[in-house]
Motif scaffolding. Structure first.
Motif, PDB file in Angstrom:
ATOM      1  N   PHE A   1       0.811  -1.213   0.000  1.00 15.75           N
ATOM      2  CA  PHE A   1       0.000   0.000   0.000  1.00 15.75           C
ATOM      3  C   PHE A   1       0.850   1.272   0.000  1.00 15.75           C
ATOM      4  O   PHE A   1       0.326   2.371  -0.142  1.00 15.75           O
ATOM      5  CB  PHE A   1      -0.939   0.003   1.207  1.00 15.75           C
TER       6      PHE A   1
ATOM      7  N   THR B   1      -5.229   1.430  -3.985  1.00 20.97           N
ATOM      8  CA  THR B   1      -5.959   1.295  -2.727  1.00 20.97           C
ATOM      9  C   THR B   1      -5.913   2.600  -1.954  1.00 20.97           C
ATOM     10  O   THR B   1      -4.833   3.152  -1.724  1.00 20.97           O
ATOM     11  CB  THR B   1      -5.361   0.176  -1.862  1.00 20.97           C
TER      12      THR B   1
ATOM     13  N   ASP C   1      -6.287  -7.538  -3.475  1.00 23.85           N
ATOM     14  CA  ASP C   1      -6.637  -6.283  -4.156  1.00 23.85           C
ATOM     15  C   ASP C   1      -7.874  -5.695  -3.488  1.00 23.85           C
ATOM     16  O   ASP C   1      -8.979  -6.194  -3.657  1.00 23.85           O
ATOM     17  CB  ASP C   1      -6.904  -6.539  -5.635  1.00 23.85           C
TER      18      ASP C   1
ATOM     19  N   ASP D   1     -10.110  -2.023  -2.342  1.00 22.12           N
ATOM     20  CA  ASP D   1     -10.353  -0.634  -2.739  1.00 22.12           C
ATOM     21  C   ASP D   1      -9.978   0.344  -1.639  1.00 22.12           C
ATOM     22  O   ASP D   1      -9.462   1.433  -1.911  1.00 22.12           O
ATOM     23  CB  ASP D   1     -11.839  -0.451  -3.093  1.00 22.12           C
TER      24      ASP D   1
END
Length: 369
Positions: free
Chosen positions: A99, A106, A213, A215
Motif C-alpha cells: 500500500f 488502494t 486487491d 479498494d
C-alpha cells in the motif's frame, strides 16, 4: 493440472473464502474430469487444518453440480505440499508494503483522534461495514495495539487468522478483511510494548497479511500522536487522515493536535467527524449533552493550520443503538441502516470512498495495441 475446460469454467467461480481469489488461480485444483455423469475432482487445501474446509467443499460441489450432464460429484480433498505453498505465497505476497507503492490504487484512510472515548473505533467499524455493503473491497487494521477493540465490535472476538507458512490470511467479518493484535493475544491479556515493537507489529500487518486487491484500507489508530501515528506516516506516506471528535470544545482542542501532525508528516487530513452529537429525545426535541459546534470549529482550525480545506464530513447523533450494535458485534449500519446515526455514517462512508482522485503516475495494467 488435468482439468476439462467446462469444469475449469465452473470451478473458476469458486473463491477461497480467505484469500478471495478463484481456487483455479491459486493452484488448488489438482485435477477434474467428467465420466458418465460423475465428476471426479481433487482440491488441495492450503493447510491441513483449513478452517474453511467445509465451505470450500460445499462451494465446489455446488459449482460442479450446475454443469450440464453432471449427476454426481466425487470430491477428494488433499493438502498442498510445502513447495506448492511456497509458490502460492510468492505469488500473493511481497516483502514490501504494497500500500506504500505510489502506483497502488488502494485508498488508505487512518481514523484518528486526539483523546480516547470519542467513539473512534465504533465509527471505524461502521465506516468499514458501510463501504463493504456498498460493494467495495475493504480491509481494516486495528492499529490500536494497546487498546484493541475491533474484533469485538465486528462480532469476531475469538477469530484467529489462518497461517500459510509466513503468510497470514485475515478473518472476514461482514465482508471486511480484519486484522488485530487481539487475534494473537490469549485471554484478553494486555500488550505491554514500547515503540520499536509497536512499529514492527504494524509493519508485519502491512507486509505479512494478505489483504489482496482491495479498494479501501482503513486503520483504527490509537488516540494521540504517539508511536503508531508516526509509524503510519512512515510506512504509509500516502495515507489520509480523518479526525474524530465530540462536540465538546475541550475534545476538539485535543483533536486539533492529532490533525496538526500532518504538518510534519505530509499526510492529508480529508475530513472531521463529530461523534456523539445531539441526542434525540422521545418527543422529537434534541439535547446537546456534550455541547455543540466542536466538529465545525475543529474543521475550521485545521483548515487554517494545514492551509487547505478540511471539511466537516458529518455529525453522528448520540444514539444508544450505536453502542448496542458494537456490543452485539453487528454495527448499526447493518443492524438498523435506516436509523439517523446509521444514515449519517453511511453518507460519510460514501463521501470518503467517492472523492475524486487523479490517476497520474499510476500503473493501470494496460498496454496500447
Amino acid at each position: 493440472m488435468n482439468i476439462e475446460p467446462r469444469l475449469q469454467e465452473a470451478l473458476a467461480t469458486v473463491q477461497d473464502p480467505e484469500i478471495r481469489r478463484p481456487i483455479t488461480e491459486l493452484g488448488m485444483v489438482e485435477s477434474a474430469s467428467l465420466d458418465d455423469g460423475t465428476v471426479r475432482v481433487k482440491v488441495l487445501l492450503t493447510i491441513a487444518g483449513c478452517p474453511m474446509r467445509s465451505r470450500i467443499e460445499d462451494d465446489v460441489k455446488a459449482a460442479l453440480a450446475a454443469v450440464p450432464g453432471v449427476r454426481e460429484v466425487d470430491l477428494e480433498l488433499g493438502v498442498m505440499s510445502p513447495e506448492q505453498r511456497a509458490e502460492l505465497r510468492s505469488s500473493l505476497v511481497s516483502r514490501t508494503t504494497p500500500f506504500s507503492d505510489p502506483a497502488s490504487l488502494t485508498r488508505v484512510i487512518a481514523i484518528a483522534s486526539g483523546k480516547g472515548g470519542v467513539g473512534k473505533s465504533s465509527l471505524t467499524a461502521n465506516l468499514a461495514c458501510a463501504m463493504a455493503a456498498d460493494g467495495l473491497r475493504v480491509g481494516l487494521i486495528d492499529a490500536d495495539v494497546h487498546g484493541f477493540s475491533i474484533p469485538g465490535l465486528l462480532g469476531i472476538p475469538g477469530a484467529k487468522p489462518t497461517r500459510v507458512d509466513e503468510m497470514i490470511l485475515p478473518p472476514v467479518a461482514h465482508g471486511v478483511k480484519v486484522i488485530s493484535i487481539g487475534m494473537f493475544v490469549p485471554d484478553n491479556k494486555p500488550v505491554i510494548w514500547r515503540g520499536p515493537m509497536l512499529h514492527r507489529a504494524l509493519e508485519q500487518f502491512l507486509t505479512d497479511v494478505h489483504f489482496g486487491d482491495i479498494d479501501v484500507l482503513l486503520l483504527d489508530l490509537p488516540p494521540g500522536t504517539g508511536d503508531i501515528a508516526i509509524s503510519v506516516s512512515q510506512l504509509l506516506p500516502g495515507s489520509e487522515l480523518v479526525i474524530v471528535t465530540t462536540p465538546q470544545a475541550a475534545a476538539a482542542q485535543v483533536a486539533e493536535r492529532a490533525g496538526s501532525i500532518a504538518v510534519q508528516t505530509g499526510q492529508k487530513v480529508v475530513g472531521v467527524i463529530e461523534n456523539m452529537s445531539a441526542l434525540v429525545l422521545p418527543d422529537g426535541s434534541t439535547m446537546d449533552i456534550f455541547g455543540s459546534g466542536g466538529g465545525a470549529d475543529l474543521a475550521r482550525r485545521l483548515s487554517l493550520v494545514l492551509g487547505n480545506d478540511v471539511p466537516l464530513l458529518g455529525q453522528v447523533a448520540l444514539d444508544p443503538m450505536l453502542r448496542a450494535g458494537g456490543d452485539a458485534g453487528v454495527p448499526l449500519v447493518l443492524s438498523d441502516p435506516g436509523s439517523a446515526a446509521a444514515e449519517q455514517i453511511i453518507a460519510m462512508a460514501r463521501r470518503l470512498a467517492r472523492r475524486p482522485r487523479g490517476l497520474s503516475g499510476k500503473k493501470l495494467g494496460v498496454t496500447p495495441l
